[in-house]
Design an enzyme around this catalytic site. Sequence first.
Site, mmCIF file in Angstrom:
data_model
loop_
_atom_site.group_PDB
_atom_site.id
_atom_site.type_symbol
_atom_site.label_atom_id
_atom_site.label_comp_id
_atom_site.label_asym_id
_atom_site.label_seq_id
_atom_site.Cartn_x
_atom_site.Cartn_y
_atom_site.Cartn_z
ATOM 1 C CG HIS A 1 -13.355 -2.912 -2.269
ATOM 2 N ND1 HIS A 1 -13.203 -3.405 -3.551
ATOM 3 C CD2 HIS A 1 -14.431 -3.562 -1.762
ATOM 4 C CE1 HIS A 1 -14.154 -4.310 -3.792
ATOM 5 N NE2 HIS A 1 -14.904 -4.407 -2.726
ATOM 6 N N GLY B 1 -15.748 0.377 -15.874
ATOM 7 C CA GLY B 1 -14.428 -0.183 -15.631
ATOM 8 C C GLY B 1 -14.297 -1.148 -14.473
ATOM 9 C CB THR B 2 -15.939 -2.922 -12.120
ATOM 10 O OG1 THR B 2 -15.904 -4.110 -11.324
ATOM 11 C CG2 THR B 2 -17.363 -2.550 -12.449
ATOM 12 C CB SER B 3 -13.471 -7.661 -14.032
ATOM 13 O OG SER B 3 -13.165 -7.804 -12.654
ATOM 14 C CE1 TYR C 1 -4.044 -1.539 -0.657
ATOM 15 C CE2 TYR C 1 -3.146 -3.203 0.811
ATOM 16 C CZ TYR C 1 -4.074 -2.811 -0.135
ATOM 17 O OH TYR C 1 -5.021 -3.693 -0.588
HETATM 18 P P1 OAD Z 1 -10.448 -5.452 -12.442
HETATM 19 O O1 OAD Z 1 -8.992 -5.328 -12.720
HETATM 20 O O2 OAD Z 1 -10.963 -6.771 -11.987
HETATM 21 O O3 OAD Z 1 -11.276 -5.024 -13.719
HETATM 22 C C1 OAD Z 1 -10.962 -3.877 -14.437
HETATM 23 C C2 OAD Z 1 -11.966 -3.690 -15.541
HETATM 24 O O4 OAD Z 1 -11.674 -2.441 -16.180
HETATM 25 C C3 OAD Z 1 -11.948 -4.778 -16.622
HETATM 26 O O5 OAD Z 1 -13.278 -5.173 -16.914
HETATM 27 C C4 OAD Z 1 -11.293 -4.061 -17.820
HETATM 28 O O6 OAD Z 1 -11.774 -4.538 -19.075
HETATM 29 C C5 OAD Z 1 -11.723 -2.617 -17.585
HETATM 30 N N1 OAD Z 1 -10.853 -1.620 -18.185
HETATM 31 C C6 OAD Z 1 -9.526 -1.675 -18.471
HETATM 32 N N2 OAD Z 1 -9.091 -0.509 -19.001
HETATM 33 C C7 OAD Z 1 -10.173 0.316 -19.057
HETATM 34 C C8 OAD Z 1 -10.382 1.659 -19.493
HETATM 35 N N3 OAD Z 1 -9.393 2.417 -19.968
HETATM 36 N N4 OAD Z 1 -11.638 2.169 -19.397
HETATM 37 C C9 OAD Z 1 -12.650 1.439 -18.900
HETATM 38 N N5 OAD Z 1 -12.516 0.161 -18.479
HETATM 39 C C10 OAD Z 1 -11.296 -0.386 -18.545
HETATM 40 O O7 OAD Z 1 -10.802 -4.290 -11.390
HETATM 41 P P2 OAD Z 1 -12.079 -4.153 -10.434
HETATM 42 O O8 OAD Z 1 -13.288 -4.728 -11.055
HETATM 43 O O9 OAD Z 1 -12.116 -2.746 -9.986
HETATM 44 O O10 OAD Z 1 -10.281 -5.007 -4.316
HETATM 45 O O11 OAD Z 1 -11.612 -5.073 -9.220
HETATM 46 C C11 OAD Z 1 -12.448 -5.197 -8.112
HETATM 47 C C12 OAD Z 1 -11.648 -5.356 -6.837
HETATM 48 O O12 OAD Z 1 -10.680 -6.412 -6.997
HETATM 49 C C13 OAD Z 1 -10.793 -4.164 -6.474
HETATM 50 O O13 OAD Z 1 -11.513 -3.173 -5.783
HETATM 51 C C14 OAD Z 1 -9.725 -4.744 -5.614
HETATM 52 C C15 OAD Z 1 -9.440 -6.011 -6.383
HETATM 53 O O14 OAD Z 1 -8.999 -7.086 -5.650
HETATM 54 C C16 OAD Z 1 -9.486 -5.021 -3.221
HETATM 55 O O15 OAD Z 1 -8.279 -4.945 -3.278
HETATM 56 C C17 OAD Z 1 -10.219 -5.137 -1.921
#
Ligand code: OAD
Length: 234
Positions: free
Chosen positions: A106, A180-182, A55
């Site tokens: 988070h 932008g979240t998977s 971090y």
């Molecule tokens: P992910 O890394 O799982 O997903 C990122 C998403 O963003 C994917 O669907 C990509 O296709 C998309 N992406 C990439 N580049 C982009 C762009 N320029 N514009 C828009 N979308 C784009 O990240 P999160 O879903 O945020 O938690 O992950 C969820 C949680 O997993 C996080 O909060 C973190 C992690 O473990 C903790 O650490 C507690």
Amino acid sequence: MSKKRIAVLTGAGVSAESGLGTYRDNGGLWDNYDPMEVASIEGWYRNRSKVLDFYNMQREHLRNARPNDAHRAIAALEKDYIVDVITQNVDNLHERAGSTHVVHLHGEATKVRPENTFNDEDGYSEKAVFDVGYDAVHLGDKAPNGVQLRPHIVFFGEAVPKMEEAINLVSRADIVLIVGTSLSVYPAAGLYRYARQEAPIYIIDPAEVPLFDSRIVHIRKVATEGMKDFAGML
Ligand code: OAD
């Protein structure tokens, strides 16, 4: 007429164009770090220094990052709508772009709290949370109560204290926007299912996304470009 409400659910993708890495894309953070070592409650008790260093690195990246046009476009929605940003991100780029109501599901990278404070006591012990900005925190750095400081992050294996507030906001929204979240980490990934039946749901993501609901409109673009399309659809 009263303003409509938009709930904006964001993940790492909204900050990708600010130079902050996502977690699960190719070359993402979880390709280089084991989340169970650096971001879980078991990992914390196994090796606190390793977690603190991870971090510290995140804070250092954040010090040099700037909000992008997608963060700014989300903030600009406040001109015409009541906007609730519910983010899985631990960065502060929504706030720095001007969003005034941001719920961090988070936690927040720029904050720490004593390691013995838990959410079931007083709603995340917000009173015990400190702002450290972008400074590093080390083993031996203690809160005024003499207890080791830990990142103010929801580790894997911990409850998500802000879920109830987030569910409430999504269920009140007239429009839901996901950027932008998977959608792979629960319970956050299930939030959009609390949207009202008549509320349209938009997803901005350049990748394939799981579409569980026929109401979902997928804008298959990066966040900065997708936000322009979204604004045109309102
Ligand atoms: P992910 O890394 O799982 O997903 C990122 C998403 O963003 C994917 O669907 C990509 O296709 C998309 N992406 C990439 N580049 C982009 C762009 N320029 N514009 C828009 N979308 C784009 O990240 P999160 O879903 O945020 O938690 O992950 C969820 C949680 O997993 C996080 O909060 C973190 C992690 O473990 C903790 O650490 C507690």
